[in-house]
Design an enzyme around this catalytic site. Sequence first.
Site, PDB file in Angstrom:
ATOM      1  N   HIS A 137       0.884  -1.179   0.000  1.00 45.15           N
ATOM      2  CA  HIS A 137       0.000   0.000   0.000  1.00 45.15           C
ATOM      3  C   HIS A 137       0.915   1.220   0.000  1.00 45.15           C
ATOM      4  CE1 HIS A 137      -3.748  -2.159   1.310  1.00 45.15           C
ATOM      5  NE2 HIS A 137      -2.822  -3.049   1.565  1.00 45.15           N
ATOM      6  N   ASP A 263     -11.228  -2.096  -3.200  1.00 44.13           N
ATOM      7  CA  ASP A 263     -10.837  -1.453  -1.940  1.00 44.13           C
ATOM      8  C   ASP A 263     -12.091  -1.114  -1.122  1.00 44.13           C
ATOM      9  OD1 ASP A 263      -9.254  -0.568   0.110  1.00 44.13           O
ATOM     10  OD2 ASP A 263      -8.627   1.285  -0.856  1.00 44.13           O
ATOM     11  N   PHE A 281     -10.959   7.673   5.881  1.00 43.65           N
ATOM     12  CA  PHE A 281     -10.794   7.453   4.442  1.00 43.65           C
ATOM     13  C   PHE A 281     -11.512   6.163   4.047  1.00 43.65           C
ATOM     14  CE2 PHE A 281      -7.001   9.934   5.577  1.00 43.65           C
ATOM     15  CZ  PHE A 281      -6.882  10.813   4.504  1.00 43.65           C
TER      16      PHE A 281
HETATM   17  O1  DOR Z   1      -9.497   4.567   1.878  1.00 44.10           O
HETATM   18  C1  DOR Z   1      -9.037   3.547   2.337  1.00 44.10           C
HETATM   19  N1  DOR Z   1      -9.557   2.947   3.444  1.00 44.10           N
HETATM   20  N2  DOR Z   1      -7.981   2.997   1.737  1.00 44.10           N
HETATM   21  C2  DOR Z   1      -7.356   1.924   2.251  1.00 44.10           C
HETATM   22  O2  DOR Z   1      -6.496   1.369   1.616  1.00 44.10           O
HETATM   23  C3  DOR Z   1      -7.719   1.459   3.600  1.00 44.10           C
HETATM   24  C4  DOR Z   1      -9.137   1.640   3.823  1.00 44.10           C
HETATM   25  C5  DOR Z   1      -9.611   1.301   5.207  1.00 44.10           C
HETATM   26  O3  DOR Z   1      -9.138   0.322   5.824  1.00 44.10           O
HETATM   27  O4  DOR Z   1     -10.500   1.972   5.654  1.00 44.10           O
HETATM   28 ZN    ZN Z   2      -7.528  -0.915   1.325  1.00 47.45          ZN
HETATM   29 ZN    ZN Z   3      -4.163   0.909   1.075  1.00 46.75          ZN
END
Ligand code: DOR
Ligand code: ZN
Ligand code: ZN
Length: 386
Positions: A137, A263, A281
């Site tokens: 990542h 994802d 995120f």
């Molecule tokens: O936006 C994201 N959320 N990207 C990732 O790679 C991890 C993920 C998460 O675990 O929430």
């Molecule tokens: Zn992810």
């Molecule tokens: Zn990631």
Amino acid sequence: ETIDGQGKLLFPGLIDVHTHLREPGQEDKEDILSGSRAAVRGGFTTILAMANTQPVIDKRALAEFVRLQGERAGYAHVLPIGTVTKGMQGEELVEMADMKEGGVVAFSDDGKNIQNAEVMRLALEYVKLTGLPIISHCEDNYLAGDGLMRRGRASGRMGLKGIPASAESVIVARDLILTEETGGKLHLAHISTAESVELIRRAKARGVNVTAEVNPHHLIFCDEDIHLTDTALKVNPPLASQEDRAALIEGLQDGTIDMIATDHAPHTQAEKARPFAEAPFGIASLETALSAVYQYLVLTGKLSWERVIEAWSYSPAERFGLKGGTLKPGTPADMVLFDPGYKEVIEPSNLVSKARNTPFLGKTLQGFPVMVWVEGRLVQRNRMLL
Ligand code: DOR
Ligand code: ZN
Ligand code: ZN
């Protein structure tokens, strides 16, 4: 029973190599049952469960737990990904051979835990004994700092702290160099910039053992689509520029990028309702990803349907050892019947994932799987789970 396939498409069950199912530990966001139900509604018959659960998957018994919960759920095949380092702390490597016995099909830390190039180098060396890939990542590291979106014109206009494109590409370059030197096997998760695509293109030309994936949201949206009042598009790696998006589509079409992966990152509504700077995120996408790719990329002529299916089934099966492994030739098939005309409003009442953090909420998408078989067993029909 005769099935009327007039005007529909029949293709292999899709394999999603990047899903966060949140079990064990964060079952309020998602669990293996709800996540694998969401998968088959979206056309995925095999999903790889990312290792950043609580606890993280760093022992054989934990990998076996994930696999078993998947079997018990009885929808998609759920294959565990293990972490690279114990507790995802970036120091001591896990027992890779033992975890492979437990069913893991790859190893993956959060990027920030393998900031140490020496740990990444050792992991690439050591993983050769298992034949499995290391998933990197790249976005998640010190260069990203506490940025909230991609650094650029849009972040400047919105006054949000930016994440430079180099946060991804510097680590892509590093990991390609280490893979070439060690002869290890690398899979790059969610590539999002033009520079990363170019680095991978050149590494592949040299024969480096690397594959890469791209997420639907990076093919469909860009940083200009982000609004302060809506955290649905707050994702990591962040949405990039229009030029980056064009390079990703080109890289996918020419084979530089091997796979599409969701994802799928479920979060609670309460968390995503926080101010932009504080919301987590992630985009929950298992139930919308295929339809979105169909509608925004295939119907608009940007990607061929053949390439989409190859990148979401054949390439993942080949890279993660699923041909003649989990999916033995001669066994009943995983299949999808897709209706390109089927329209559905994306709303809480028809989502089976626990999560609502999708940019398509309240919108209508076109083109959905209307029948899904897992090992010859019908598990979804007319959008309803069986
Ligand atoms: O936006 C994201 N959320 N990207 C990732 O790679 C991890 C993920 C998460 O675990 O929430
Ligand atoms: Zn992810
Ligand atoms: Zn990631």
